[in-house]
Write an enzyme that holds these catalytic residues in place. Sequence first.
Site, PDB file in Angstrom:
ATOM      1  N   HIS A 127      64.057  95.903  83.242  1.00  0.00           N
ATOM      2  CA  HIS A 127      63.734  97.328  83.369  1.00  0.00           C
ATOM      3  C   HIS A 127      62.216  97.496  83.289  1.00  0.00           C
ATOM      4  CE1 HIS A 127      67.847  98.984  82.360  1.00  0.00           C
ATOM      5  NE2 HIS A 127      67.967  97.786  81.843  1.00  0.00           N
ATOM      6  N   HIS A 184      68.448  91.475  84.993  1.00  0.00           N
ATOM      7  CA  HIS A 184      67.481  92.441  85.537  1.00  0.00           C
ATOM      8  C   HIS A 184      66.497  92.840  84.455  1.00  0.00           C
ATOM      9  CE1 HIS A 184      70.986  94.568  83.947  1.00  0.00           C
ATOM     10  NE2 HIS A 184      70.134  95.494  83.532  1.00  0.00           N
TER      11      HIS A 184
HETATM   12  P1  5GP Z   1      71.548  97.336  81.388  1.00  0.00           P
HETATM   13  O1  5GP Z   1      72.274  98.354  80.566  1.00  0.00           O
HETATM   14  O2  5GP Z   1      72.502  96.259  81.895  1.00  0.00           O
HETATM   15  O3  5GP Z   1      70.317  96.762  80.767  1.00  0.00           O
HETATM   16  O4  5GP Z   1      71.001  98.130  82.648  1.00  0.00           O
HETATM   17  C1  5GP Z   1      71.777  98.432  83.751  1.00  0.00           C
HETATM   18  C2  5GP Z   1      71.075  99.556  84.466  1.00  0.00           C
HETATM   19  O5  5GP Z   1      71.612  99.659  85.754  1.00  0.00           O
HETATM   20  C3  5GP Z   1      71.269 100.915  83.792  1.00  0.00           C
HETATM   21  O6  5GP Z   1      69.999 101.445  83.432  1.00  0.00           O
HETATM   22  C4  5GP Z   1      71.980 101.753  84.845  1.00  0.00           C
HETATM   23  O7  5GP Z   1      71.496 103.065  84.885  1.00  0.00           O
HETATM   24  C5  5GP Z   1      71.675 100.999  86.127  1.00  0.00           C
HETATM   25  N1  5GP Z   1      72.712 101.083  87.125  1.00  0.00           N
HETATM   26  C6  5GP Z   1      74.052 100.965  86.922  1.00  0.00           C
HETATM   27  N2  5GP Z   1      74.703 101.053  88.102  1.00  0.00           N
HETATM   28  C7  5GP Z   1      73.761 101.231  89.057  1.00  0.00           C
HETATM   29  C8  5GP Z   1      73.826 101.382  90.477  1.00  0.00           C
HETATM   30  O8  5GP Z   1      74.885 101.373  91.105  1.00  0.00           O
HETATM   31  N3  5GP Z   1      72.645 101.526  91.130  1.00  0.00           N
HETATM   32  C9  5GP Z   1      71.455 101.540  90.478  1.00  0.00           C
HETATM   33  N4  5GP Z   1      70.350 101.716  91.213  1.00  0.00           N
HETATM   34  N5  5GP Z   1      71.361 101.403  89.138  1.00  0.00           N
HETATM   35  C10 5GP Z   1      72.494 101.244  88.432  1.00  0.00           C
END
Ligand code: 5GP
Length: 144
Positions: free
Chosen positions: A104, A102
Amino acid sequence: MTDSGCIFCEIISDKAEASIVFQDDFVTAFMDAFPVNPGHTLVVPNQHSPDLAGLDELHAGKMIQLARKLAGALRASSLRCEGVNLLLADGPVAGQTVFHVHLHVIPRFIGDPCGIRLHTEPPAAPAREQLDAHAAAIKRALDA
Ligand code: 5GP
Ligand code: ZN
């Protein structure tokens, strides 16, 4: 392709709740549940891949195209947005916590609480020979 137990696959297929901004055949954008700033959006390929390496070029391209549009929409929106960070954490050591790739899209404004920074120490410029050697190492891997 979806992955059972993947929260982002569940959101894409409407099995889990999310605030969707955009969806087409390739990508979905929805609000991060724990936003860094209001408007923090996640862009995900509809096809499950834990990491960048497993993502095909079509979906990778669609992801960045949508992120670009969202950055413009954020700036034009009523939300506070004076700049934008795009961030992709590929692997746990890079900060990835959800293993469905994903991107951001994070709106930024002066004085916001976002702590993204590349250097934690004052930056030092390596010698040109070192930069050339790093470039050569990456080129070899690109050409392999
Ligand atoms: P990463 O840390 O993998 O780059 O980002 C994962 C993102 O997913 C985090 O910013 C976190 O807040 C978001 N996130 C985690 N669980 C959920 C969820 O169940 N729904 C949504 N909409 N975002 C989530
Ligand atoms: Zn998934």
